[in-house]
Design a protein around this motif. Structure first.
Motif, PDB file in Angstrom:
ATOM      1  N   ASN A   1      31.571   6.684 -10.655  1.00  0.00           N
ATOM      2  CA  ASN A   1      30.802   6.583  -9.411  1.00  0.00           C
ATOM      3  C   ASN A   1      29.558   5.733  -9.605  1.00  0.00           C
ATOM      4  O   ASN A   1      29.210   4.903  -8.759  1.00  0.00           O
ATOM      5  CB  ASN A   1      30.393   7.978  -8.937  1.00  0.00           C
ATOM      6  CG  ASN A   1      31.511   8.698  -8.213  1.00  0.00           C
ATOM      7  OD1 ASN A   1      32.580   8.139  -7.986  1.00  0.00           O
ATOM      8  ND2 ASN A   1      31.276   9.953  -7.871  1.00  0.00           N
ATOM      9  N   LYS A   2      28.882   5.954 -10.728  1.00  0.00           N
ATOM     10  CA  LYS A   2      27.648   5.208 -10.998  1.00  0.00           C
ATOM     11  C   LYS A   2      27.920   3.713 -11.042  1.00  0.00           C
ATOM     12  O   LYS A   2      27.165   2.910 -10.474  1.00  0.00           O
ATOM     13  CB  LYS A   2      27.048   5.682 -12.329  1.00  0.00           C
ATOM     14  CG  LYS A   2      25.745   4.998 -12.687  1.00  0.00           C
ATOM     15  CD  LYS A   2      25.202   5.547 -13.995  1.00  0.00           C
ATOM     16  CE  LYS A   2      23.948   4.816 -14.417  1.00  0.00           C
ATOM     17  NZ  LYS A   2      23.412   5.322 -15.708  1.00  0.00           N
ATOM     18  N   GLN A   3      28.994   3.316 -11.711  1.00  0.00           N
ATOM     19  CA  GLN A   3      29.327   1.902 -11.809  1.00  0.00           C
ATOM     20  C   GLN A   3      29.703   1.336 -10.450  1.00  0.00           C
ATOM     21  O   GLN A   3      29.362   0.184 -10.122  1.00  0.00           O
ATOM     22  CB  GLN A   3      30.474   1.698 -12.809  1.00  0.00           C
ATOM     23  CG  GLN A   3      30.111   2.034 -14.249  1.00  0.00           C
ATOM     24  CD  GLN A   3      28.896   1.274 -14.741  1.00  0.00           C
ATOM     25  OE1 GLN A   3      28.734   0.075 -14.471  1.00  0.00           O
ATOM     26  NE2 GLN A   3      28.031   1.973 -15.465  1.00  0.00           N
ATOM     27  N   ARG A   4      30.403   2.123  -9.642  1.00  0.00           N
ATOM     28  CA  ARG A   4      30.760   1.673  -8.291  1.00  0.00           C
ATOM     29  C   ARG A   4      29.497   1.455  -7.451  1.00  0.00           C
ATOM     30  O   ARG A   4      29.396   0.504  -6.681  1.00  0.00           O
ATOM     31  CB  ARG A   4      31.658   2.712  -7.615  1.00  0.00           C
ATOM     32  CG  ARG A   4      33.050   2.850  -8.244  1.00  0.00           C
ATOM     33  CD  ARG A   4      34.013   1.839  -7.642  1.00  0.00           C
ATOM     34  NE  ARG A   4      35.324   1.948  -8.266  1.00  0.00           N
ATOM     35  CZ  ARG A   4      36.354   2.592  -7.710  1.00  0.00           C
ATOM     36  NH1 ARG A   4      36.196   3.203  -6.554  1.00  0.00           N
ATOM     37  NH2 ARG A   4      37.521   2.615  -8.309  1.00  0.00           N
ATOM     38  N   ILE A   5      28.547   2.375  -7.586  1.00  0.00           N
ATOM     39  CA  ILE A   5      27.295   2.266  -6.831  1.00  0.00           C
ATOM     40  C   ILE A   5      26.509   1.035  -7.271  1.00  0.00           C
ATOM     41  O   ILE A   5      25.939   0.308  -6.453  1.00  0.00           O
ATOM     42  CB  ILE A   5      26.448   3.542  -7.019  1.00  0.00           C
ATOM     43  CG1 ILE A   5      27.120   4.724  -6.317  1.00  0.00           C
ATOM     44  CG2 ILE A   5      25.037   3.350  -6.477  1.00  0.00           C
ATOM     45  CD1 ILE A   5      26.482   6.066  -6.609  1.00  0.00           C
ATOM     46  N   LEU A   6      26.491   0.787  -8.582  1.00  0.00           N
ATOM     47  CA  LEU A   6      25.737  -0.351  -9.118  1.00  0.00           C
ATOM     48  C   LEU A   6      26.296  -1.691  -8.648  1.00  0.00           C
ATOM     49  O   LEU A   6      25.566  -2.676  -8.552  1.00  0.00           O
ATOM     50  CB  LEU A   6      25.737  -0.303 -10.646  1.00  0.00           C
ATOM     51  CG  LEU A   6      24.861   0.767 -11.293  1.00  0.00           C
ATOM     52  CD1 LEU A   6      25.088   0.819 -12.794  1.00  0.00           C
ATOM     53  CD2 LEU A   6      23.393   0.506 -10.996  1.00  0.00           C
ATOM     54  N   LYS A   7      27.615  -1.742  -8.375  1.00  0.00           N
ATOM     55  CA  LYS A   7      28.234  -3.002  -7.976  1.00  0.00           C
ATOM     56  C   LYS A   7      27.830  -3.413  -6.563  1.00  0.00           C
ATOM     57  O   LYS A   7      27.981  -4.564  -6.179  1.00  0.00           O
ATOM     58  CB  LYS A   7      29.761  -2.880  -8.066  1.00  0.00           C
ATOM     59  CG  LYS A   7      30.288  -2.872  -9.497  1.00  0.00           C
ATOM     60  CD  LYS A   7      31.806  -2.786  -9.515  1.00  0.00           C
ATOM     61  CE  LYS A   7      32.316  -2.789 -10.951  1.00  0.00           C
ATOM     62  NZ  LYS A   7      33.798  -2.671 -11.014  1.00  0.00           N
ATOM     63  N   ASN A   8      27.345  -2.486  -5.763  1.00  0.00           N
ATOM     64  CA  ASN A   8      26.896  -2.794  -4.409  1.00  0.00           C
ATOM     65  C   ASN A   8      25.420  -3.174  -4.433  1.00  0.00           C
ATOM     66  O   ASN A   8      24.815  -3.325  -5.486  1.00  0.00           O
ATOM     67  CB  ASN A   8      27.150  -1.588  -3.501  1.00  0.00           C
ATOM     68  CG  ASN A   8      28.625  -1.397  -3.210  1.00  0.00           C
ATOM     69  OD1 ASN A   8      29.130  -1.888  -2.221  1.00  0.00           O
ATOM     70  ND2 ASN A   8      29.318  -0.690  -4.093  1.00  0.00           N
ATOM     71  N   GLU A   9      24.833  -3.308  -3.282  1.00  0.00           N
ATOM     72  CA  GLU A   9      23.422  -3.695  -3.187  1.00  0.00           C
ATOM     73  C   GLU A   9      22.527  -2.467  -3.114  1.00  0.00           C
ATOM     74  O   GLU A   9      21.431  -2.511  -2.551  1.00  0.00           O
ATOM     75  CB  GLU A   9      23.208  -4.586  -1.957  1.00  0.00           C
ATOM     76  CG  GLU A   9      24.007  -5.885  -2.001  1.00  0.00           C
ATOM     77  CD  GLU A   9      23.845  -6.696  -0.732  1.00  0.00           C
ATOM     78  OE1 GLU A   9      23.214  -6.178   0.213  1.00  0.00           O
ATOM     79  OE2 GLU A   9      24.335  -7.829  -0.688  1.00  0.00           O
ATOM     80  N   THR A  10      22.974  -1.391  -3.715  1.00  0.00           N
ATOM     81  CA  THR A  10      22.264  -0.117  -3.607  1.00  0.00           C
ATOM     82  C   THR A  10      20.839  -0.216  -4.127  1.00  0.00           C
ATOM     83  O   THR A  10      19.894   0.267  -3.490  1.00  0.00           O
ATOM     84  CB  THR A  10      23.024   0.969  -4.398  1.00  0.00           C
ATOM     85  OG1 THR A  10      24.380   0.981  -3.981  1.00  0.00           O
ATOM     86  CG2 THR A  10      22.400   2.325  -4.164  1.00  0.00           C
ATOM     87  N   ILE A  11      20.658  -0.808  -5.301  1.00  0.00           N
ATOM     88  CA  ILE A  11      19.341  -0.852  -5.932  1.00  0.00           C
ATOM     89  C   ILE A  11      18.339  -1.610  -5.066  1.00  0.00           C
ATOM     90  O   ILE A  11      17.173  -1.239  -4.953  1.00  0.00           O
ATOM     91  CB  ILE A  11      19.440  -1.471  -7.346  1.00  0.00           C
ATOM     92  CG1 ILE A  11      18.216  -1.105  -8.186  1.00  0.00           C
ATOM     93  CG2 ILE A  11      19.639  -2.955  -7.305  1.00  0.00           C
ATOM     94  CD1 ILE A  11      18.337   0.199  -8.888  1.00  0.00           C
ATOM     95  N   GLY A  12      18.794  -2.691  -4.401  1.00  0.00           N
ATOM     96  CA  GLY A  12      17.915  -3.463  -3.528  1.00  0.00           C
ATOM     97  C   GLY A  12      17.524  -2.692  -2.280  1.00  0.00           C
ATOM     98  O   GLY A  12      16.360  -2.741  -1.843  1.00  0.00           O
ATOM     99  N   VAL A  13      18.477  -1.957  -1.710  1.00  0.00           N
ATOM    100  CA  VAL A  13      18.191  -1.152  -0.520  1.00  0.00           C
ATOM    101  C   VAL A  13      17.214  -0.036  -0.849  1.00  0.00           C
ATOM    102  O   VAL A  13      16.286   0.252  -0.081  1.00  0.00           O
ATOM    103  CB  VAL A  13      19.508  -0.570   0.054  1.00  0.00           C
ATOM    104  CG1 VAL A  13      19.205   0.383   1.209  1.00  0.00           C
ATOM    105  CG2 VAL A  13      20.430  -1.688   0.513  1.00  0.00           C
ATOM    106  N   LEU A  14      17.400   0.594  -2.005  1.00  0.00           N
ATOM    107  CA  LEU A  14      16.483   1.666  -2.425  1.00  0.00           C
ATOM    108  C   LEU A  14      15.074   1.129  -2.625  1.00  0.00           C
ATOM    109  O   LEU A  14      14.091   1.752  -2.200  1.00  0.00           O
ATOM    110  CB  LEU A  14      16.998   2.298  -3.720  1.00  0.00           C
ATOM    111  CG  LEU A  14      18.254   3.163  -3.616  1.00  0.00           C
ATOM    112  CD1 LEU A  14      18.766   3.532  -5.008  1.00  0.00           C
ATOM    113  CD2 LEU A  14      17.983   4.431  -2.815  1.00  0.00           C
ATOM    114  N   ALA A  15      14.962  -0.028  -3.282  1.00  0.00           N
ATOM    115  CA  ALA A  15      13.639  -0.622  -3.530  1.00  0.00           C
ATOM    116  C   ALA A  15      12.962  -1.003  -2.226  1.00  0.00           C
ATOM    117  O   ALA A  15      11.755  -0.797  -2.045  1.00  0.00           O
ATOM    118  CB  ALA A  15      13.782  -1.846  -4.438  1.00  0.00           C
TER     119      ALA A  15
END
Length: 440
Positions: free
Chosen positions: A150-164
């Motif tokens: 799941n973590k790797q799947r989440i990392l492949k999206n733009e999740t980190i940018g949206v969170l920031a």
């Protein structure tokens, strides 16, 4: 008692033998790992594999079926519930042989589900709905912690940018009102921090985000302070301009020193030391910043840490102390501490090449500049103490073992200065300091 134990052992051995004799049906084995499938999935070619094995194959860049070598029409495998149920029944039927029933696997996180979660997060952030955002981010954290897949799947999206981006948006409002969502986003960022990219660093490095993290660093609980310093390390380490901006924020330096004086965990201590080191060595930082660190008791705390600390912390603490000792006030504070000389000499050739280089550099700075540091004109105080705790012998050994050219030059210079005092003081074996304790 002995008889009973032997019976149990004999029974156990029979069970082991029985387990060894039990063979797993071939169609229950993964064609890749040859192990019993725990989560069978079928590809577009009709061949079934264990999910972990085939996803590793696909993530390696392969786009064909390992068995048929046909090009896959889709990279999304389909769960084979029928086969999985058959395998579970087989495990139950053979439980007497020591076979444990495989648990029913959770449905893996898909790209569409991640996109939907992020879309809801953006909408909630635009509505300035802190509570909804906090709940959505908490779900992301839960999914990331659930499995590495799941973590790797989440990392492949733009999740980190949206969170920031969400962190920056809520950081512009009242901290007290948004503290829950801000803390939750920081937690998510630390879990996904390995993928902190340029866009994320842009949002987290803004003035509003930095000020918010400084506030959390000083007023948050242990977990929040830990998360804040870890994120700050990644945001600041590669951008000197952001590092300078951060050092000018009120209470930013106090927050970093607080983490070192009140340790949370080794990782947090290391992160704080790295930030302080970069601040001290910044060309734009004036001596007033270093003076603030000194007045907060950082020199004394660093020396206490060096008495007994792991390699990585030791190296970073020595690096910070080396930077502080480049200014007069830093050297004065080091001169005044009884731990300085024995600790520095003890670290030479004891921790690592880097620790040795920093230790020699600090000794050289103290010895070369001691007269100017206010030792009442007595230019022999530091040198005599260094000789007494075995610095001369350690430096001779260092030159024999080899070191960098810069360290070699400083060590040679130190030997010349120390040689004058060899006959005037009684030398102490540095091994006498191996049980050195922290001052009360």
């Amino acid at each position: 008692m002995i008889s009973s134990w032997r019976k149990i052992r004999r029974s156990s051995n029979k069970k082991d033998v029985a387990s060894m004799e039990l063979s797993i049906p071939n169609h229950y084995r993964c064609p890749i790992s040859l192990e019993l499938m725990k989560d069978p999935v079928t590809l577009s070619t009709g061949i079934t594999y264990d999910r972990a094995s085939i996803e590793t194959w696909i993530e390696a860049g392969n786009r064909t079926c390992p068995i048929t070598n046909q090009v896959l029409k889709t990279l999304e495998p389909i769960p084979n519930h029928t086969l999985r149920k058959m395998i579970q029944d087989w495990c139950v039927d053979n439980s007497s042989f020591g076979i444990e029933r495989i648990p029913t696997p959770r449905t893996p996180l898909g790209a569409r589900e991640i996109a939907e979660i992020l879309s809801r997060l953006v909408e909630a952030q635009q509505r300035e709905d802190a509570r909804a955002c906090q709940e959505i981010v908490a779900k992301i954290v839960g999914l990331a912690k659930e499995s590495e897949r799941n973590k790797q799947r989440i990392l492949k999206n733009e999740t980190i940018g949206v969170l920031a981006s969400s962190f920056e948006a809520f950081a512009k409002s009242s901290y007290d009102h948004n503290v829950g969502v801000l803390e939750q986003i920081l937690l998510a960022l630390t879990i996904l921090i390995s993928s902190l990219d340029g866009e994320a660093k842009f949002h987290l490095g803004s003035n509003s985000s930095l000020r918010c993290m400084v506030w959390l660093l000083n007023s948050g609980d242990l977990s929040t302070r830990r998360n804040a310093v870890l994120v700050l390390k990644h945001v600041l380490s590669s951008d000197q301009r952001k590092m300078d901006d951060f050092s000018e924020i009120k209470e930013s330096l106090e927050g970093l020193v607080k983490v070192i004086k009140e340790p949370i965990c080794p990782t947090t201590t290391k992160a704080s030391l790295v930030i302080i080191y970069n601040i001290i060595l910044s060309k734009k930082v004036n001596e007033n910043v270093v003076t603030k660190f000194i007045n907060m008791g950082l020199v004394e705390r660093l020396l206490e840490m060096l008495v007994d600390s792991e390699k990585s912390i030791c190296e970073k603490a020595l690096g910070v102390l080396d930077g502080i000792c480049m200014c007069n006030q830093g050297r004065e504070r080091a001169y005044a501490n009884a731990l300085t000389m024995p600790v520095l000499v003890k670290k030479i050739l004891r921790v690592s090449d880097l620790a040795t280089e920093f230790s020699v550099s600090i000794l050289w700075n103290l010895s070369k500049n001691e007269s100017a540091a206010g030792n009442n004109g007595n230019g022999s105080v530091v040198l005599a103490e260094a000789v007494q705790v075995g610095a001369f012998q350690k430096l001779l050994l260092l030159l024999q073992f080899g070191c960098s050219e810069r360290t070699k030059d400083m060590a040679s210079d130190l030997l010349k200065m120390l040689n004058v005092h060899r006959d005037t003081v009684e030398c102490v074996d540095t091994r006498d300091f191996r049980n050195l304790k922290l001052p009360a």
